[in-house]
Enzyme design. Structure first.
Site, mmCIF file in Angstrom:
data_model
loop_
_atom_site.group_PDB
_atom_site.id
_atom_site.type_symbol
_atom_site.label_atom_id
_atom_site.label_comp_id
_atom_site.label_asym_id
_atom_site.label_seq_id
_atom_site.Cartn_x
_atom_site.Cartn_y
_atom_site.Cartn_z
ATOM 1 N N SER A 75 82.667 -41.319 -3.229
ATOM 2 C CA SER A 75 83.886 -40.800 -2.612
ATOM 3 C C SER A 75 83.479 -40.025 -1.364
ATOM 4 O O SER A 75 82.631 -39.126 -1.446
ATOM 5 C CB SER A 75 84.597 -39.871 -3.597
ATOM 6 O OG SER A 75 85.687 -39.248 -2.969
ATOM 7 N N THR A 119 93.741 -54.291 4.506
ATOM 8 C CA THR A 119 93.076 -53.980 5.774
ATOM 9 C C THR A 119 92.199 -52.745 5.613
ATOM 10 O O THR A 119 92.653 -51.710 5.120
ATOM 11 C CB THR A 119 94.125 -53.737 6.874
ATOM 12 O OG1 THR A 119 94.971 -54.888 6.930
ATOM 13 C CG2 THR A 119 93.475 -53.505 8.230
ATOM 14 N N THR A 143 88.206 -42.985 -7.467
ATOM 15 C CA THR A 143 89.135 -43.391 -8.534
ATOM 16 C C THR A 143 89.282 -44.913 -8.531
ATOM 17 O O THR A 143 89.161 -45.573 -9.568
ATOM 18 C CB THR A 143 90.520 -42.726 -8.324
ATOM 19 O OG1 THR A 143 90.349 -41.317 -8.411
ATOM 20 C CG2 THR A 143 91.537 -43.191 -9.350
ATOM 21 N N CYS A 152 91.340 -31.983 -11.059
ATOM 22 C CA CYS A 152 92.088 -33.081 -11.644
ATOM 23 C C CYS A 152 92.715 -32.692 -12.976
ATOM 24 O O CYS A 152 93.644 -33.329 -13.430
ATOM 25 C CB CYS A 152 91.178 -34.285 -11.840
ATOM 26 S SG CYS A 152 90.233 -34.626 -10.376
ATOM 27 N N GLN A 206 79.983 -37.094 -7.210
ATOM 28 C CA GLN A 206 79.528 -35.724 -6.977
ATOM 29 C C GLN A 206 78.063 -35.655 -6.554
ATOM 30 O O GLN A 206 77.534 -34.563 -6.350
ATOM 31 C CB GLN A 206 79.710 -34.889 -8.256
ATOM 32 C CG GLN A 206 81.156 -34.681 -8.648
ATOM 33 C CD GLN A 206 81.884 -33.709 -7.718
ATOM 34 O OE1 GLN A 206 81.267 -32.978 -6.943
ATOM 35 N NE2 GLN A 206 83.201 -33.689 -7.791
HETATM 36 N N1 PMP Z 1 84.842 -39.027 -10.013
HETATM 37 C C1 PMP Z 1 84.443 -37.760 -9.913
HETATM 38 C C2 PMP Z 1 83.220 -37.314 -10.658
HETATM 39 C C3 PMP Z 1 85.158 -36.860 -9.130
HETATM 40 O O1 PMP Z 1 84.758 -35.599 -9.043
HETATM 41 C C4 PMP Z 1 86.304 -37.319 -8.453
HETATM 42 C C5 PMP Z 1 87.151 -36.365 -7.634
HETATM 43 N N2 PMP Z 1 87.642 -35.285 -8.403
HETATM 44 C C6 PMP Z 1 86.667 -38.655 -8.569
HETATM 45 C C7 PMP Z 1 85.914 -39.488 -9.359
HETATM 46 C C8 PMP Z 1 87.859 -39.206 -7.848
HETATM 47 O O2 PMP Z 1 87.524 -39.363 -6.496
HETATM 48 P P1 PMP Z 1 88.621 -39.727 -5.401
HETATM 49 O O3 PMP Z 1 89.299 -38.443 -5.063
HETATM 50 O O4 PMP Z 1 87.829 -40.263 -4.253
HETATM 51 O O5 PMP Z 1 89.518 -40.733 -5.984
#
Ligand code: PMP
Length: 385
Positions: free
Chosen positions: A201, A241, A75, A326, A181
């Protein structure tokens, strides 16, 4: 061991790999010094561990470690990639993305619109593939950035990033891809893909939650600016940090990604799960193309089945997702399912099952039995037609 519960929501988050956990745990008590403290050996040692981890992350995507900026996750990496380019070229005020981007891209694009940028959204076809003609038309000398997710988190669709890169290059636009992903199955190579910015991620690939990275290639390096301000860490792009244990867990996860053979077996297992479910519900539709596709993604539509009710009936035995984690909790149907042409009603018949390389045949058999019993029970009440 008798199977009593099966986790099929790996696209929301994966369990930590044993190796990542083993590497990471001692770091909490051993590498506790601030990795940015350069007055003592404890600080140098923590910094060495962070740099070794950075090297492992870089290696997994074919990058140089100096091109990896640690963030709190994909994110934040997506936000940095998009907002960090704001006002860097006054002749370019257009940002292009697809209709099936993750919420962290969609919401950031909205923030760009509020700041006067033109955001062009490219549609996808019923298989979740980008409309390349529309993309071609949207990329010109006014385009600052194109942000197209590599692998979709809901339907597993994979986009042709290399071909997109060629369109961007010819118009001088930068290309960002959200590859959160993709890391779990070793399909990421920044050079081959020709991207300028790429988000990762850790918790989607056997690493800990709360850490990710942004790859920053040469064309973006001298343009990108930090979006939060502080002590100048991470090439000045992401102050704060750096969390040493999380970096170690991320690096370790990157060094133990599945092999090509393991990915092939994983894909076959996902297909065998589909076959078993099809034997129960013959008119199951798979959302998105079977090829190219994330090897663990099974986004399915079960006509006439209320997916909310089915998912609830499968608890606590089988963890599945409605749309993406999400979007669940929000009353509207998934924007991804709508973008591939499903009606709101059809989107309500969809479930996402996501396997991992460690999912077993026994687990698949358990899931089949759980679906059979849930569907039998639902047939007795009017929610199942
Ligand atoms: N991009 C994609 C394609 C995701 O699947 C996700 C997690 N649902 C994210 C971004 C966000 O990742 P994070 O949880 O590391 O912020």
């Amino acid at each position: 061991m008798k199977v009593t519960r099966v986790y099929l929501d790996h696209q929301a988050s994966t369990p930590m790999s044993r190796h990542a956990l083993d590497e990471m745990l001692p770091a909490f008590s051993e590498s506790y010094a601030n990795p940015h403290s350069d007055d003592h050996a404890a600080g140098w040692e923590a910094a060495e561990r962070v740099e070794a981890s950075r090297e492992q992350v870089a290696c997994a995507i074919g990058a140089d470690s100096a091109q990896i900026v640690f963030t709190s996750g994909a994110t934040e990496a997506n936000n940095l990639a998009m907002l960090g380019l704001l006002e860097t070229d006054r002749h370019r005020s257009r940002v292009v993305m697809s209709a099936i981007e993750h919420k962290s891209i969609l919401a950031t694009a909205r923030a760009l619109t509020e700041r006067g940028y033109e955001v062009v959204t490219i549609p996808v076809d019923p298989l979740g593939q980008l409309d390349m003609l529309a993309l071609h038309e949207a990329i010109d000398e006014r385009t600052l950035l194109v942000s197209i997710g590599f692998v979709n988190n809901e339907i597993g669709a994979v986009q042709p990033i290399k071909a997109i890169s060629q369109l961007c290059r010819s118009a001088g636009a930068l290309l960002h891809t959200d590859a959160a992903q993709a890391l779990s199955w070793d399909a990421v190579s920044v050079d081959e893909m020709g991207v300028d910015l790429l988000s990762l991620s850790a918790h989607k690939a056997g690493g800990p939650k709360g850490i990710g990275a942004l790859y920053v290639g040469p064309a973006a390096a001298d343009r990108l600016r930090p979006i939060i301000h502080g002590g100048g860490q991470e090439l000045g792009l992401r102050p704060g940090t750096v969390p040493t244990p999380l970096c170690i867990g991320f690096g370790a996860a990157c060094s133990s990604l599945p092999s090509t053979e393991q990915v092939a077996a994983w894909r076959a297992l996902t297909v065998s799960l589909l076959d078993r479910l099809r034997a129960l519900v013959p008119d199951i539709h798979v959302n998105g193309a079977m090829e190219p596709r994330h090897p663990g993604n099974l986004s399915i539509r079960l006509p006439g089945v209320d997916a909310d009710v089915l998912a609830a009936r499968l608890q606590p035995g089988v963890a599945v997702a409605r749309g993406s984690a999400c979007t669940s909790g929000l009353p509207e149907p998934s924007h991804v399912l709508r973008a591939i042409g499903l009606t709101a009603g059809e989107a309500n018949n969809c479930l996402r099952l996501s396997t991992s390389p460690a999912t077993t045949e026994e687990e698949v058999a358990f899931v089949e039995a759980a679906f059979a019993s849930a569907i039998r029970e639902m047939a007795k009440v009017p929610t199942y037609r």
